[in-house]
Design an enzyme around this catalytic site. Structure first.
Site, PDB file in Angstrom:
ATOM      1  CD  GLU A   8      -1.406  -0.339   3.415  1.00  0.00           C
ATOM      2  OE1 GLU A   8      -2.296  -0.575   3.344  1.00  0.00           O
ATOM      3  OE2 GLU A   8      -0.594  -0.542   4.627  1.00  0.00           O
ATOM      4  CB  CYS A  19       3.305   7.004   3.664  1.00  0.00           C
ATOM      5  SG  CYS A  19       3.603   5.557   4.754  1.00  0.00           S
ATOM      6  CB  CYS A  64       6.276  -6.683   7.918  1.00  0.00           C
ATOM      7  SG  CYS A  64       7.879  -5.101   8.661  1.00  0.00           S
ATOM      8  CB  CYS A 103       4.953  -4.921  15.120  1.00  0.00           C
ATOM      9  SG  CYS A 103       7.672  -4.456  14.472  1.00  0.00           S
ATOM     10  CB  CYS A 105       1.711  -4.273  13.213  1.00  0.00           C
ATOM     11  SG  CYS A 105       2.574  -4.051  11.207  1.00  0.00           S
ATOM     12  CB  SER A 130       8.657   1.989  14.983  1.00  0.00           C
ATOM     13  OG  SER A 130       8.865   2.692  13.765  1.00  0.00           O
ATOM     14  CG  LEU A 131      11.267   4.289  21.500  1.00  0.00           C
ATOM     15  CD1 LEU A 131      13.292   3.983  20.789  1.00  0.00           C
ATOM     16  CD2 LEU A 131      11.434   5.710  21.461  1.00  0.00           C
ATOM     17  CG  HIS A 132       5.666   1.969  19.012  1.00  0.00           C
ATOM     18  ND1 HIS A 132       5.303   2.308  18.624  1.00  0.00           N
ATOM     19  CD2 HIS A 132       6.298   0.837  17.861  1.00  0.00           C
ATOM     20  CE1 HIS A 132       5.050   2.382  17.334  1.00  0.00           C
ATOM     21  NE2 HIS A 132       5.874   1.691  17.324  1.00  0.00           N
ATOM     22  CG  ASN A 170      -6.714   2.980  12.506  1.00  0.00           C
ATOM     23  OD1 ASN A 170      -7.150   4.501  12.551  1.00  0.00           O
ATOM     24  ND2 ASN A 170      -6.568   3.637  11.081  1.00  0.00           N
ATOM     25  CB  CYS A 225       1.467   0.291   9.071  1.00  0.00           C
ATOM     26  SG  CYS A 225       2.118  -1.032   8.909  1.00  0.00           S
TER      27      CYS A 225
END
Ligand code: SF4
Length: 346
Positions: free
Chosen positions: A87, A100, A107, A111, A114, A210-212, A288, A331
Site C-alpha cells: 500500500e 508514505c 514484514c 510487531c 500491526c 518506531s519506539l513504542h 486504528n 500500517c
C-alpha cells in the site's frame, strides 16, 4: 523482466543501444522529471514509445483506491509481480504533500499491534517498485494541483531490512526526482546495523525510530527485534546518527490503551530522549482498530493527556492526525481488509 524504474541510467543506455545517445537523457528525464508514461513521451518516435511500453512495463497494478471525504488522503493497494500486495498513502496537508511508501511486501518484524506484522513477510520490493510508488503519487499530486515534496518510508515493511534496494531508491528520489534529502524520512523499528549504514551515507535523510516503549521489558513484547537490539544499543546508534548528520530524529509511538500510555511511560520516554545529543521529536500515533486483532488504541482524551505529560516533561510531541478514520490509514490495514474480503465467507 525489469520494470520501468528498476533500470539505472547505464542499464537504460544498454536497452537503448542503437538509438541516438540523447535518447537516454530524453527517456530518463521523461520518466523521472516529467513523471511521464512512455506512451506520453511524444518527442520520441512512435515505434520507440511502443517498444518502451512493452519492454519497461509498470511494476504496480492498482487493485483498490480509496479517498477520504475531503480528498486530502488517497490510499492505494497495488499488486506486484507474483501477486504480493502493498500500500501507498498520499496525504495533502495545508502546507505540504507527503507520500508514505512501502518497502517490503509484508514484514518479518512481527510487531504484535500491526496487521502487516501479523500477516508475515512475503518478499523484498525492488528499487523500481519503491520509486514507482513515489512517481504515481507525484502524478496524482500534480493532477490535484499540488507538488509532492516529502516521502516517508513508513508503509508496509521495515526499510532497513531491505537496505540494498531502499537506499538506491532514496538516491534516485533525491537526484532524479529532485526531492530534498531533508524531506526524505526513513523509518526503522530499530535495526541498528542499518542505522549505522545510514549514518555513513552522504545524503542526510531524516530518521524515524518506531519506539513504542521506553523500557526493554515492555518493548520486548511490542517489538520483538528489541531482543536483538535493546534500547541501550539502539539509543547509542541514534546518538551517533544525530552526531553524524545533525538531522531531525523522531520517535514514533503508537498509543495502546493501558499498555504504553501511562504516566510512567511518559517519564521513561522523557528520560530516554534526554540521553540524546539533540532533542528528539515524538510523533504520537492514535492506533486504528486492526481487523481480527484485539489491541485497543488509547482513546482520544488519553492521547491528548499523554502529549501534555510529555510536554510537561520537556519533550516535544505531536499527535499524528489520524487519516484513517474513514479510509483505513494505519500500517497494513487496507491490505488486511482486502485480504479478508477475498477470503470465502465462513
Ligand atoms: S510496525 Fe512496521 S516493523 Fe513492525 S511489523 Fe508492522 S510494518 Fe513491520
Amino acid at each position: 523482466m525489469p520494470t520501468r524504474y528498476d533500470l539505472d541510467r547505464d542499464a537504460l543506455a544498454d536497452l537503448l543501444t542503437g538509438e541516438p545517445r540523447y535518447r537516454v537523457d530524453q527517456v530518463w528525464d521523461g520518466l523521472h522529471r516529467q513523471l511521464a508514461e512512455p506512451s506520453e513521451l511524444t518527442a520520441l518516435p512512435k515505434a520507440l514509445r511502443a517498444r518502451l511500453d512493452d519492454e519497461l512495463p509498470a511494476a504496480l497494478t492498482p487493485v483498490a483506491e480509496s479517498t477520504d471525504r475531503t480528498g486530502e488522503t488517497v490510499k492505494w493497494l497495488f499488486e506486484l509481480a507474483g501477486g504480493a500486495r502493498v500500500e501507498t498513502v498520499l496525504m495533502h496537508y495545508r502546507d505540504r504533500t507527503t507520500v508514505c511508501v512501502s518497502s517490503q511486501a509484508g514484514c518479518a518484524m512481527g510487531c504484535g499491534f500491526c496487521a502487516t506484522g501479523q500477516a508475515g513477510f512475503q518478499r523484498q520490493m525492488t528499487t523500481g517498485e519503491i520509486v514507482e510508488q513515489v512517481v504515481r503519487a507525484a502524478r496524482r499530486s500534480r493532477q490535484d494541483g499540488r507538488r509532492l515534496g516529502n516521502v516517508v518510508f513508513m508503509g508496509m515493511g521495515e526499510p532497513l531490512a531491505n537496505y540494498d534496494r531502499v537506499w538506491p531508491a532514496v538516491e534516485r528520489l533525491h537526484r532524479d526526482l529532485g526531492l530534498s534529502a531533508r524531506h526524505l524520512t526513513v523509518s526503522t523499528v530499530g535495526l541498528v546495523p542499518g542505522i549505522r549504514r545510514l549514518a555513513a551515507e552522504d545524503l542526510p535523510v531524516n530518521l524515524a525510530v518506531s519506539l513504542h516503549a521506553a523500557n526493554d521489558a515492555l518493548r520486548d513484547t511490542l517489538v520483538p527485534v528489541n531482543g536483538r537490539y535493546p534500547l541501550s544499543v539502539l539509543m547509542g546508534a541514534c546518538a551517533d546518527y544525530l552526531r553524524a548528520k545533525g538531522r531531525r530524529l523522531s520517535f514514533e509511538w503508537a498509543l495502546i490503551d493501558g499498555t504504553n500510555d501511562r504516566l510512567s511511560d511518559a517519564r521513561e520516554l522523557a528520560e530516554l530522549a534526554r540521553t540524546l545529543p539533540l532533542p528528539a521529536h515524538v510523533n504520537l500515533i492514535p492506533l486504528n482498530p486492526t481487523p481480527g486483532y484485539a489491541t485497543r488504541g488509547t482513546p482520544r482524551d488519553g492521547v491528548e493527556l499523554f502529549r501534555r505529560r510529555l510536554d510537561d516533561l520537556g519533550v516535544n510531541a505531536t499527535i499524528r492526525r489520524n487519516r484513517g478514520t474513514d479510509i483505513d490509514a494505519a500500517c497494513g490495514q487496507l491490505a488486511a481488509k482486502v485480504e479478508l474480503r477475498r477470503r470465502p465467507a465462513g
